[in-house]
Design an enzyme around this catalytic site. Structure first.
Site, PDB file in Angstrom:
ATOM      1  N   ASP A 170      -2.914  -4.439  -7.501  1.00  0.00           N
ATOM      2  CA  ASP A 170      -3.689  -4.417  -6.250  1.00  0.00           C
ATOM      3  C   ASP A 170      -4.288  -5.791  -5.921  1.00  0.00           C
ATOM      4  OD1 ASP A 170      -4.782  -3.240  -3.987  1.00  0.00           O
ATOM      5  OD2 ASP A 170      -5.592  -1.517  -5.071  1.00  0.00           O
ATOM      6  N   ASP A 225      -3.847   0.380   3.725  1.00  0.00           N
ATOM      7  CA  ASP A 225      -3.648   1.739   3.192  1.00  0.00           C
ATOM      8  C   ASP A 225      -3.299   2.755   4.273  1.00  0.00           C
ATOM      9  OD1 ASP A 225      -4.480   0.469   0.963  1.00  0.00           O
ATOM     10  OD2 ASP A 225      -6.100   1.866   0.489  1.00  0.00           O
TER      11      ASP A 225
HETATM   12  C1  GLA Z   1      -6.335  -0.121  -2.553  1.00  0.00           C
HETATM   13  C2  GLA Z   1      -4.848   0.227  -2.544  1.00  0.00           C
HETATM   14  C3  GLA Z   1      -4.679   1.725  -2.587  1.00  0.00           C
HETATM   15  C4  GLA Z   1      -5.343   2.293  -3.828  1.00  0.00           C
HETATM   16  C5  GLA Z   1      -6.799   1.876  -3.858  1.00  0.00           C
HETATM   17  C6  GLA Z   1      -7.450   2.237  -5.182  1.00  0.00           C
HETATM   18  O1  GLA Z   1      -6.973   0.288  -1.407  1.00  0.00           O
HETATM   19  O2  GLA Z   1      -4.235  -0.320  -1.419  1.00  0.00           O
HETATM   20  O3  GLA Z   1      -3.322   2.088  -2.547  1.00  0.00           O
HETATM   21  O4  GLA Z   1      -4.658   1.814  -4.960  1.00  0.00           O
HETATM   22  O5  GLA Z   1      -6.954   0.472  -3.693  1.00  0.00           O
HETATM   23  O6  GLA Z   1      -8.748   1.776  -5.279  1.00  0.00           O
END
Ligand code: GLA
Length: 456
Positions: A170, A225
């Protein structure tokens, strides 16, 4: 006795040589070593087709524990999803303790993962599945657990020692350092472990990873996301479409995990979500609670014909090729497949049911090509000799998806970009002399060798 041993030796040598997993002699390993594999680019042998599996985040967020992961692995097997290819069981954020241990290592949260990750990976492996884990190219993960920046080698070794098969990496708390500098060290660290680990970059599309990540990771997120809504899903589909020309075997654009089954969209919308993700060669990572799926959810994610589109060996990302109507809400998405076939999806993004018509020209076929059309949701051949155009009535927000098998040759192979030509040639059956004509705008195929796809 000597003759018997001789026969045994010959037998074992030939078995060794014909087998795929050659253990071999020391000399064999010297001659054919592959320890440099993946040094210059991420040719780690993985992701020949987009990855398939499950990830904990979309449904569970931080409410995960080892029981959930075990039961999910059980459910993937018992429902038959594992046999359809959903083999990665990926633990997302929140698996680790708030701080590293006294040795400086990451440690699983003692309350939620008391048996440790190695025990979990043994369990998952015993079921024929693979285990994925999550970390961050920053000082903390997004949920403020320790990140891996500056600890890449130590963490990669730990993951490998646990038998981890997949790392999602991430982008939170990244100290403002460019992703192009933060993501390669983990590639090096994973390579150095000697274990084959799928490397999934989760950089959210911030620095256009399609332009640089295909020698860093096996897939790269192209967007922020996803959330469980029609609006989010359609927006993300469009954003990911822009990078269609940059995906291929070994490295895929990742428009984020599936929301099918989480409740925020209708059955038809989820079917569209799954269809378009499959067509875009997106990773198919189920994001619902597979222990408690409805029949509809299962029906969608277990559609073998749609999965086959995603897993097609040609590995070309399908894309939006035609728009019509108010705000372009009548859409056709299409992509070439192996054996000179095509996938064609009619997607109604309007607020009313509508009829979408597409000409062969718009999907790159000569007008006189006769096509056998197979409906991938009805599982039936809907036409054997479709020529020139096709018209489909599509419900609001639904997506009808078809497999096109052209029956007569179509030409124009000279007009297509070189990379695509190579793909097509390598998949062509010698007895048929088809070419493939690239659709004109808005497809991004034409920008296949361009560094600036912003106009795609
Ligand atoms: C980010 C990522 C998500 C998930 C969250 C977890 O937002 O893009 O896909 O992994 O972190 O905290």
């Amino acid at each position: 006795m000597a003759a018997f041993l001789g026969v045994l030796l010959i037998l074992s040598l030939s078995l060794t040589v014909s087998g795929r997993q050659i253990q071999g002699t020391k000399r064999w390993n010297e001659l054919y070593h592959n320890s440099m594999y993946g040094k210059l680019q991420l040719e780690n042998g993985l992701a020949r087709t987009p990855q398939m599996g499950w990830n904990s985040w979309n449904f569970f967020a931080c409410a995960i524990n080892e029981t959930v992961i075990r039961e999910t692995a059980d459910a993937l097997v018992s429902t038959g999803l594992a046999d359809l290819g959903y083999v990665y069981v990926n633990i997302d954020d929140c698996w680790s303790s708030i701080i590293r241990n006294s040795k400086g290592d990451l440690e699983p949260d003692k309350t939620t993962f008391p048996s440790g990750i190695k025990a979990l990976s043994d369990y998952v492996h015993a079921k024929g599945l693979k285990l994925g884990i999550y970390s961050d190219a920053g000082i903390f993960t997004c949920q403020v657990r320790p990140g891996s920046i500056g600890h890449e080698n130590r963490d990669a070794e730990l993951f490998a020692s646990w038998g981890i098969d997949y790392l999602k990496y991430d982008n939170c708390y990244n100290l403002g350092i460019k992703p192009e500098d933060r993501y390669p060290p983990m590639r090096e660290a994973l390579n150095a472990t000697g274990r084959t680990i799928f490397y999934s970059l989760c950089e959210w599309g911030v620095d256009d990873p399609a332009l640089w990540a295909n020698n860093v990771g096996n897939s790269w997120r192209t967007t922020d996301d996803i959330s469980d809504s029609w609006r989010s899903m359609t927006t993300i589909a469009d954003l990911n479409d822009k990078w269609a020309a940059y995906a291929g075997p070994g490295g895929w654009n990742d428009p984020d995990m599936l929301e099918v089954g989480n409740g925020g969209m209708t059955y038809k919308e989820y079917r569209a979500h799954f269809s378009i993700w499959a067509l875009m060669k997106a990773p198919l990572l189920v994001g619902c609670d597979v222990r408690n799926m409805t029949k509809e959810t299962f029906e969608i994610i277990s559609n073998e014909e749609v999965i086959a589109i995603n897993q097609d060996t040609l590995g070309i990302q399908g894309r939006k090729v035609f728009i019509d109507g108010k705000d372009g809400c009548r859409q056709v998405w299409a992509g070439p497949l192996s054996e000179e076939r095509l996938v064609v999806a009619f997607w109604n993004r309007c607020t009313e049911p509508t009829t979408i018509e597409v000409t062969w020209d718009a999907i790159g076929l000569e007008a006189n090509v006769a096509v056998t059309v197979r409906d991938l949701w009805k599982h039936e051949t809907s036409s054997k000799n479709m020529v020139g155009s096709m018209e489909v009535t599509v419900d609001t927000h639904a997506c009808e998806m078809y497999l096109f098998t052209p029956e007569v040759a179509y030409e124009n192979i000279e007009n297509i970009p070189p990379l695509l030509k190579t793909y097509i040639k390598s998949s062509a059956k010698p007895k048929r002399k088809h070419g493939y004509e690239v659709p004109s705008e808005p497809s991004s195929v034409a920008k296949i060798n361009s560094d600036d796809p912003s106009v795609a």
